[in-house]
Structure formats: structure tokens, C-alpha cells
Design an enzyme around this catalytic site. Sequence first.
Site, PDB file in Angstrom:
ATOM      1  N   GLN A  73      26.676  74.411 -13.903  1.00 59.50           N
ATOM      2  CA  GLN A  73      27.617  74.910 -14.908  1.00 59.50           C
ATOM      3  C   GLN A  73      27.180  74.389 -16.289  1.00 59.50           C
ATOM      4  O   GLN A  73      26.003  74.198 -16.497  1.00 59.50           O
ATOM      5  CB  GLN A  73      29.066  74.518 -14.579  1.00 59.50           C
ATOM      6  CG  GLN A  73      29.651  75.270 -13.380  1.00 59.50           C
ATOM      7  CD  GLN A  73      29.139  74.777 -12.050  1.00 59.50           C
ATOM      8  OE1 GLN A  73      29.217  73.594 -11.735  1.00 59.50           O
ATOM      9  NE2 GLN A  73      28.615  75.666 -11.235  1.00 59.50           N
ATOM     10  N   LYS A  94      18.549  75.704 -16.237  1.00 62.67           N
ATOM     11  CA  LYS A  94      18.540  74.287 -15.813  1.00 62.67           C
ATOM     12  C   LYS A  94      17.617  74.086 -14.614  1.00 62.67           C
ATOM     13  O   LYS A  94      16.924  73.079 -14.520  1.00 62.67           O
ATOM     14  CB  LYS A  94      19.964  73.839 -15.437  1.00 62.67           C
ATOM     15  CG  LYS A  94      20.942  73.898 -16.595  1.00 62.67           C
ATOM     16  CD  LYS A  94      22.337  73.528 -16.172  1.00 62.67           C
ATOM     17  CE  LYS A  94      23.023  74.562 -15.305  1.00 62.67           C
ATOM     18  NZ  LYS A  94      23.308  75.850 -15.974  1.00 62.67           N
ATOM     19  N   ASP A  97      23.712  79.074 -16.828  1.00 58.56           N
ATOM     20  CA  ASP A  97      22.550  79.955 -16.665  1.00 58.56           C
ATOM     21  C   ASP A  97      21.535  79.816 -17.798  1.00 58.56           C
ATOM     22  O   ASP A  97      20.845  80.775 -18.155  1.00 58.56           O
ATOM     23  CB  ASP A  97      23.001  81.433 -16.529  1.00 58.56           C
ATOM     24  CG  ASP A  97      24.001  81.597 -15.411  1.00 58.56           C
ATOM     25  OD1 ASP A  97      23.845  80.936 -14.374  1.00 58.56           O
ATOM     26  OD2 ASP A  97      24.957  82.383 -15.575  1.00 58.56           O
ATOM     27  N   GLY A 152      23.983  78.841  -9.610  1.00 64.81           N
ATOM     28  CA  GLY A 152      22.841  79.637  -9.157  1.00 64.81           C
ATOM     29  C   GLY A 152      21.667  79.276 -10.039  1.00 64.81           C
ATOM     30  O   GLY A 152      21.682  79.576 -11.230  1.00 64.81           O
ATOM     31  N   HIS A 153      20.701  78.569  -9.484  1.00 67.09           N
ATOM     32  CA  HIS A 153      19.558  78.103 -10.278  1.00 67.09           C
ATOM     33  C   HIS A 153      18.285  78.767  -9.766  1.00 67.09           C
ATOM     34  O   HIS A 153      17.959  78.671  -8.591  1.00 67.09           O
ATOM     35  CB  HIS A 153      19.435  76.579 -10.180  1.00 67.09           C
ATOM     36  CG  HIS A 153      20.631  75.850 -10.719  1.00 67.09           C
ATOM     37  ND1 HIS A 153      20.753  74.497 -10.702  1.00 67.09           N
ATOM     38  CD2 HIS A 153      21.760  76.312 -11.322  1.00 67.09           C
ATOM     39  CE1 HIS A 153      21.910  74.149 -11.247  1.00 67.09           C
ATOM     40  NE2 HIS A 153      22.543  75.231 -11.625  1.00 67.09           N
TER      41      HIS A 153
HETATM   42  P1  GDP Z   1      20.535  77.939 -14.420  1.00 67.56           P
HETATM   43  O1  GDP Z   1      21.790  78.305 -13.713  1.00 67.56           O
HETATM   44  O2  GDP Z   1      20.784  77.201 -15.693  1.00 67.56           O
HETATM   45  O3  GDP Z   1      19.547  77.205 -13.560  1.00 67.56           O
HETATM   46  O4  GDP Z   1      19.852  79.324 -14.841  1.00 67.56           O
HETATM   47  P2  GDP Z   1      19.726  80.669 -13.958  1.00 67.56           P
HETATM   48  O5  GDP Z   1      18.650  80.477 -12.972  1.00 67.56           O
HETATM   49  O6  GDP Z   1      21.054  81.104 -13.478  1.00 67.56           O
HETATM   50  O7  GDP Z   1      19.322  81.719 -15.074  1.00 67.56           O
HETATM   51  C1  GDP Z   1      18.213  81.516 -15.871  1.00 67.56           C
HETATM   52  C2  GDP Z   1      17.251  82.715 -15.685  1.00 67.56           C
HETATM   53  O8  GDP Z   1      16.283  82.665 -16.689  1.00 67.56           O
HETATM   54  C3  GDP Z   1      16.481  82.663 -14.386  1.00 67.56           C
HETATM   55  O9  GDP Z   1      16.267  83.977 -13.954  1.00 67.56           O
HETATM   56  C4  GDP Z   1      15.158  82.005 -14.775  1.00 67.56           C
HETATM   57  O10 GDP Z   1      14.082  82.375 -13.935  1.00 67.56           O
HETATM   58  C5  GDP Z   1      14.981  82.571 -16.145  1.00 67.56           C
HETATM   59  N1  GDP Z   1      14.237  81.719 -17.093  1.00 67.56           N
HETATM   60  C6  GDP Z   1      14.275  80.377 -17.269  1.00 67.56           C
HETATM   61  N2  GDP Z   1      13.543  80.018 -18.338  1.00 67.56           N
HETATM   62  C7  GDP Z   1      13.038  81.170 -18.853  1.00 67.56           C
HETATM   63  C8  GDP Z   1      12.227  81.486 -19.998  1.00 67.56           C
HETATM   64  O11 GDP Z   1      11.826  80.621 -20.771  1.00 67.56           O
HETATM   65  N3  GDP Z   1      11.938  82.816 -20.212  1.00 67.56           N
HETATM   66  C9  GDP Z   1      12.389  83.803 -19.376  1.00 67.56           C
HETATM   67  N4  GDP Z   1      12.069  85.061 -19.673  1.00 67.56           N
HETATM   68  N5  GDP Z   1      13.149  83.546 -18.315  1.00 67.56           N
HETATM   69  C10 GDP Z   1      13.472  82.263 -18.073  1.00 67.56           C
HETATM   70  P1  IMO Z   2      25.073  77.602 -13.204  1.00 66.81           P
HETATM   71  O1  IMO Z   2      24.899  76.231 -12.624  1.00 66.81           O
HETATM   72  C1  IMO Z   2      27.605  80.543 -15.162  1.00 66.81           C
HETATM   73  C2  IMO Z   2      31.897  80.383 -14.322  1.00 66.81           C
HETATM   74  C3  IMO Z   2      32.461  81.548 -13.551  1.00 66.81           C
HETATM   75  C4  IMO Z   2      33.860  81.589 -14.124  1.00 66.81           C
HETATM   76  C5  IMO Z   2      34.194  80.111 -14.303  1.00 66.81           C
HETATM   77  C6  IMO Z   2      35.022  79.510 -13.173  1.00 66.81           C
HETATM   78  O2  IMO Z   2      24.279  78.649 -12.513  1.00 66.81           O
HETATM   79  O3  IMO Z   2      24.892  77.590 -14.688  1.00 66.81           O
HETATM   80  P2  IMO Z   2      34.435  78.813 -10.688  1.00 66.81           P
HETATM   81  O4  IMO Z   2      33.979  79.636  -9.511  1.00 66.81           O
HETATM   82  O5  IMO Z   2      33.507  77.710 -11.046  1.00 66.81           O
HETATM   83  O6  IMO Z   2      35.859  78.342 -10.535  1.00 66.81           O
HETATM   84  O7  IMO Z   2      34.457  79.853 -11.924  1.00 66.81           O
HETATM   85  O8  IMO Z   2      32.955  79.441 -14.389  1.00 66.81           O
HETATM   86  N1  IMO Z   2      30.748  79.707 -13.673  1.00 66.81           N
HETATM   87  C7  IMO Z   2      29.477  79.853 -14.062  1.00 66.81           C
HETATM   88  N2  IMO Z   2      28.934  80.638 -15.010  1.00 66.81           N
HETATM   89  N3  IMO Z   2      26.817  79.720 -14.461  1.00 66.81           N
HETATM   90  C8  IMO Z   2      27.340  78.905 -13.513  1.00 66.81           C
HETATM   91  O9  IMO Z   2      26.615  77.984 -12.856  1.00 66.81           O
HETATM   92  C9  IMO Z   2      28.728  78.985 -13.250  1.00 66.81           C
HETATM   93  N4  IMO Z   2      29.562  78.339 -12.396  1.00 66.81           N
HETATM   94  C10 IMO Z   2      30.792  78.794 -12.670  1.00 66.81           C
HETATM   95  O10 IMO Z   2      31.751  82.742 -13.815  1.00 66.81           O
HETATM   96  O11 IMO Z   2      33.850  82.179 -15.403  1.00 66.81           O
HETATM   97 MG    MG Z   3      22.792  79.946 -12.949  1.00 67.69          MG
END
Ligand code: GDP
Ligand code: IMO
Ligand code: MG
Length: 427
Positions: A225, A16, A13, A42-43
Site C-alpha cells: 500500500q 515497490k 502501485d 500486488g507487486h
Molecule cells: P507495487 O504495488 O508498488 O509493487 O507496484 P505494481 O507492481 O502494482 O505496479 C507497478 C507496475 O509498474 C508494474 O507493472 C511494474 O512492472 C511496472 N514498473 C515498475 N517500474 C517501472 C518503470 O520504471 N517503467 C515502467 N514502464 N514500468 C515499471
Molecule cells: P500495493 O501494495 C493500490 C486500496 C484499495 C482501496 C483501499 C482499501 O500493490 O501498492 P483494502 O482492500 O486495503 O481495504 O482497500 O486501498 N489498496 C490499494 N491500492 N495498491 C495497493 O497495494 C492497495 N492495497 C489497497 O483499492 O481503495
Molecule cells: Mg501494486
Amino acid sequence: MPAIVILGAQWGDEGKGKATDLLATTETIHYVVRTSGGHNAGHTIVVDGQKFATHLLPSGILTPGTTSVIGNGVVVSPEALFAELDALRDQGVEISPLIVSANAHVIASYHSTIDKVTERFLGANRIGTTGRGIGPAYSDKVNRLGIRVADLFDEGILRQKVESSLEVKNHLLAKVYNRRAIEPEAIVEELLGYVDRLRPLVADTSLLLNRALDDGQTVLFEGAQATMLDVDHGTYPFVTSSSPVAGGVCIGAGVGPTRIDRVIGVIKAYTTRVGAGPFPTELFDEDGEKLWKIGGEVGVSTGRNRRCGWYDAVVARYASRINGLTDLFLTKLDVLSSWERVPVCVAYDVDGERHDEMPMTQTEFHHARPIYEFLPGWWEDISGCRSFADLPPNAQRYVETLEEISGTPIWGVGVGPGREQTLLVRD
Ligand code: GDP
Ligand code: IMO
Ligand code: MG
């Protein structure tokens, strides 16, 4: 710059999706490829104020002119795949072309059933998985009991494989977990139901990507991840069941390591983690609450609250080393406006001994206490800044200090979720 990897440098998270989307819209990227994990990811991508979330699909699905690829290393739930495509279509998105590897493993409904009952059985020792069947699908793969996408196109083989795969599982479900056994024929029917929609998407993606690279086309490998969730290099057993590190890209796409030109680590200006497991800089006070609130730290896939803590340079240096990072993309700097001073973890104290690098054993890592340096904070809202020079001096200093202690140059800085809310520190 034909082959670029974007991956998570912390526990996931990091942003990416935004980094991938940014690159795909600022340079010509021909392919965006997922190589590991599944719909546990979840991106989030924010375009013109509209929010999109991708799970199994590569973020390139939102970029016209880019082809999205699901590589052989991914575990594919056909149900999740089509639900996601349909949901994006309902949001009015013009879906760019999608190709799925014939060798990717399939997640069937029994994988998520087993994921959930195993977690329940583990009780206090649970991993906190997403419950999406990721671990059981990868264990079937390694146990040679997996079903691959191409198996769906040969009904005889599919039936045989489903029967073999369920044989032991049904004993386990009935005798250990006290659940009803799963009928193989119901699974065969479930999977055959996806064949017509799946068939036109399937190809030999390794051949496709290698040919694209031979032709000088640009391929972006979008990590899911993160390094600290890697099954080998993460905080085992509190990890996912795949290899999200840079080395995993070669396995999960069928490209050789000599083809990779650039490896970008995405890292938050602080740290978060979802699920169980050690997290040295985790905060349990009002600062943690404030990071959670301002950062909006709620999981995109499961809606769980993310645990929050300060930036950890030991983790950053570890990620730089394990992945051979060429650049860092620092996200969410805007969240840190309004602290008098910002602590940054520079090393760990493990039972009275200073560790500048990741401790060798999990026991030591569980005992790690952060050693902080305190950097002066800033109060200005920086979400409107569009160049590094626009940042207040203390925010610039924060970025420069992180760069000095993290082992890799910082290429870009995120100051908000939108595509345009990015500052390039260097070209
Ligand atoms: P990912 O799994 O690595 O793609 O990241 P997620 O989407 O799960 O979580 C990142 C969160 O941060 C999302 O809600 C993005 O919209 C938000 N985000 C990404 N870059 C920035 C930033 O520079 N500032 C803020 N405030 N939010 C950001
Ligand atoms: P993105 O791509 C954050 C975590 C789960 C759990 C562990 C194992 O959005 O960064 P799983 O279902 O993969 O067997 O769970 O890994 N986990 C993540 N945490 N971001 C993710 O993906 C994750 N994918 C798995 O919360 O701790
Ligand atoms: Mg994510």
C-alpha cells in the site's frame, strides 16, 4: 546499511516490488520483510522478461539466498498464502525460505464475506476495497476479537475465539445484511486444514529480526500500500486499514525506530490511484487515457483500471515528511516520453487560497485544485538508457526539478519494468 525500508509515497502501485527486487539483487539482503497489509497488495517483478506477481509474500521470495518474513503487523489469509506459494512453484520459481510471525492475525473466509457485504451496503459511499477481508480482519484485531496464527495450534482456544468472533457478526449478517449466519465449526475446520503446512513456517519474527540486526545482517522492510492509503495519514476514510508509513514498520515487525537506517520512498513520475477517494491531479481527458494506456495501469490484484494523473509534489513533500524519507526511487519515467510539455502540480488552490503543504482537513483536500508548472517534454524512447547521462536533457531536467520540489533526493530512476531498466542518480 543494515535496516532499510521501502515504501509507497503515493496511493500504491508505485513499483515497490521492482525497487525491492532491485535492491535484493544488487546488495546482499538477508531478510525481506512485510510488516502491514495482506494479500490486497500486488507487486510486479519482471526478471529476464518473465513477469511475477506477489501479493501476501514478500518480493524476496524470488531471490535465492534471501529469507522472506511475514511480520506480526500483516493480516494473513492461509488460503491466499498457500495458493500464492503454489502458483509461484508452478511458474518454476525456486522458493526461498519463508517465516511467518506467530502473532500475525489471520484472515478467515468470513472476513472477505463481511468486506464485500459492507461495501455493497455502503453503495455510493463505498471505499472500493479489494474485497480481501483486510478491513474486517484489522477491525477484529483492534476489537480484540482477532485470531492469531499461533491460535491455530491450540484447537480449544481456536474454537473459543472463532465462536466469540462470530457471535456479533452473525447477528449483523442475518439481521442487517440479510445473509446466512456462518457456522463457527465450519471456520474451525477451514483453519485447522492449514495447520500442518503452516506450523513449520511459524516463528517469533521480532526476535529473529532483532538478532539478525545485532549480527550486522541486512534487513529490507518491503512496504505494501502507501502513505496516502495509511489509516492515520492517508485520505481517510478512503484508505486501507493498516499503517503502511515508515512508523508502521516498527510496529509491524517488532523492531525499534532507532534501528532503521534508510527509508526509500517509491514514487511514480506521474500519479495513479485504485478505488474511491480524492485525487487532485486526476485526469479525465485524453492525457489521462494516454497515461493509462502507455503505463499499463491495470491493478495486479483486482484487475481494476487505475485512475491516472500528473505528478503531485504536495503529496511527495507530505510523504517525505510523514516517513522521514532519506531517498526517492522515481519509477515509470519512460511512460512520459511523447508529451510536448509535462505538467507538475507544485501546490493546491483550495477555495482561492494557495496551499504549498497538504491541507489540514479532508474537506479542504476534497476542494484542492492543482496549481501546475509546465516542464518541457521529450520524444525519445528512454527505456534503453542505463545511466542518468544517457537521458535526453529535458528528461534529466524533469528528474532534477522533481528532486528540487519533492523534499528528498532521488536515488534511482526506473525507465522500464525490468530489473536492468534502472538508472542510479547517486550511489
Ligand atoms: P507495487 O504495488 O508498488 O509493487 O507496484 P505494481 O507492481 O502494482 O505496479 C507497478 C507496475 O509498474 C508494474 O507493472 C511494474 O512492472 C511496472 N514498473 C515498475 N517500474 C517501472 C518503470 O520504471 N517503467 C515502467 N514502464 N514500468 C515499471
Ligand atoms: P500495493 O501494495 C493500490 C486500496 C484499495 C482501496 C483501499 C482499501 O500493490 O501498492 P483494502 O482492500 O486495503 O481495504 O482497500 O486501498 N489498496 C490499494 N491500492 N495498491 C495497493 O497495494 C492497495 N492495497 C489497497 O483499492 O481503495
Ligand atoms: Mg501494486
